[in-house]
Design an enzyme around this catalytic site. Structure first.
Site, PDB file in Angstrom:
ATOM      1  N   ARG A  59       6.470  -5.783   7.957  1.00 45.84           N
ATOM      2  CA  ARG A  59       5.673  -4.627   8.362  1.00 45.84           C
ATOM      3  C   ARG A  59       4.565  -4.376   7.336  1.00 45.84           C
ATOM      4  O   ARG A  59       4.829  -4.287   6.143  1.00 45.84           O
ATOM      5  CB  ARG A  59       6.550  -3.384   8.481  1.00 45.84           C
ATOM      6  CG  ARG A  59       7.530  -3.457   9.649  1.00 45.84           C
ATOM      7  CD  ARG A  59       8.384  -2.211   9.751  1.00 45.84           C
ATOM      8  NE  ARG A  59       9.272  -2.063   8.600  1.00 45.84           N
ATOM      9  CZ  ARG A  59      10.139  -1.064   8.456  1.00 45.84           C
ATOM     10  NH1 ARG A  59      10.206  -0.107   9.375  1.00 45.84           N
ATOM     11  NH2 ARG A  59      10.915  -1.007   7.394  1.00 45.84           N
ATOM     12  N   ASP A 106       1.209  -2.066   5.930  1.00 48.86           N
ATOM     13  CA  ASP A 106       0.801  -0.669   5.843  1.00 48.86           C
ATOM     14  C   ASP A 106      -0.532  -0.423   6.532  1.00 48.86           C
ATOM     15  O   ASP A 106      -1.251  -1.362   6.901  1.00 48.86           O
ATOM     16  CB  ASP A 106       0.677  -0.246   4.378  1.00 48.86           C
ATOM     17  CG  ASP A 106       2.006  -0.244   3.654  1.00 48.86           C
ATOM     18  OD1 ASP A 106       3.038  -0.021   4.308  1.00 48.86           O
ATOM     19  OD2 ASP A 106       2.016  -0.486   2.429  1.00 48.86           O
ATOM     20  N   ARG A 116       0.428  -4.226  -3.823  1.00 43.41           N
ATOM     21  CA  ARG A 116      -0.663  -3.311  -4.204  1.00 43.41           C
ATOM     22  C   ARG A 116      -0.400  -2.667  -5.564  1.00 43.41           C
ATOM     23  O   ARG A 116      -1.334  -2.423  -6.328  1.00 43.41           O
ATOM     24  CB  ARG A 116      -0.847  -2.257  -3.113  1.00 43.41           C
ATOM     25  CG  ARG A 116      -1.413  -2.842  -1.810  1.00 43.41           C
ATOM     26  CD  ARG A 116      -1.315  -1.856  -0.667  1.00 43.41           C
ATOM     27  NE  ARG A 116      -2.091  -0.646  -0.933  1.00 43.41           N
ATOM     28  CZ  ARG A 116      -2.015   0.449  -0.183  1.00 43.41           C
ATOM     29  NH1 ARG A 116      -1.190   0.497   0.862  1.00 43.41           N
ATOM     30  NH2 ARG A 116      -2.752   1.502  -0.472  1.00 43.41           N
TER      31      ARG A 116
END
Length: 260
Positions: free
Chosen positions: A50, A52, A197
């Protein structure tokens, strides 16, 4: 019922992420609507990873089950004719019933792209993260090697991460400069929420010469997210794709074309 597997490419800027969320556009919602239209019955998908809000994918992989009598090209052509321009199926094929896009994956790969130039680019808007000041890609690569291996990545884990453990096996992490771009390429068995990130945000501290290369190893050992760098912007992140055992006969992830 036949189990199908598909490769999905998308530009994530318009979407709240992969997963369906009430009242918000999602990539999963667009893909399932297209597949359901082709099948003339509801189709539900399971993805490899998944992503973001704002994150892109070069090779997301999904599986779905359907009793609809369609061949691979029918799924591909029919779905793409119903998908918006920023989402596309790249391939579709049948697969054995024991395949899972999520649980059969043995590794996953991400790429983070930084446009490192004094002036911003209109054409790269939402496709790369712009940083105007000079970055030392070699120092970033040196620092990143402390993260390779089997570690507790609590220092790079989002507060809202729901994973039962922060331990992951990071197989490789490379940082290099390609003209005006700095590229971070990372492969692991799995990732925590915002892990790439958050690692990128900390490496940017090293690349900006605000922190020494040894700082990354200290963060890893300390396991304290509050001491790490910022969470880097979503628009520079690309899910390159997962790897699967050869027995499933799936196409290998395409080598990223961006940047050259």
């Amino acid at each position: 019922m036949v189990r199908w597997v598909a490769g999905v490419e998308y530009h994530g800027s318009r979407y709240s992420g992969w997963q369906i969320q009430a009242g918000r556009p999602s990539v999963q919602g667009a893909v399932e609507a297209a597949l359901s239209s082709v099948a003339n019955q509801p189709v539900a998908t399971i993805c490899a990873g998944r992503t973001d809000s704002g994150v892109h994918a070069l090779g997301q992989v999904v599986h779905f089950d359907s009793a609809a009598a369609r061949d691979p090209y029918g799924w591909l052509l029919g779905s793409n004719s119903r998908l918006p321009p920023d989402v596309a199926l790249r391939w579709v094929q049948p697969v054995s019933g024991d395949f899972s896009a999520r649980f059969s994956a043995i590794s996953r790969r991400y790429r983070y792209v930084i446009h490192n130039d004094r002036a911003r680019s209109a054409l790269l808007a939402e496709r790369a993260t712009w940083i105007a000041h000079a970055l030392d890609a070699d120092a970033m690569h040196e620092a990143a090697q402390a993260l390779v291996g089997d570690h507790d990545f609590s220092a790079f884990r989002a507060a809202e991460c729901q994973a039962k453990t922060a331990t992951r096996t990071l197989e490789s992490l490379r940082v290099w400069r390609s003209r005006q771009f700095v590229v971070i390429d990372v492969r692991a068995n799995a990732f925590l929420h915002h892990m790439v990130r958050n690692i990128t945000g900390s490496l940017l501290e090293v690349g900006s010469q605000r922190r020494p290369a040894a700082w990354i190893a200290e963060l890893l050992a300390g396991r304290d997210r509050s001491l790490s760098g910022m969470t880097a912007a979503a628009q520079g992140l690309y899910f390159v794709g997962p790897d699967y055992p050869a027995e499933f006969g799936l196409p290998p992830p395409s080598e990223p074309w961006f940047p050259a």
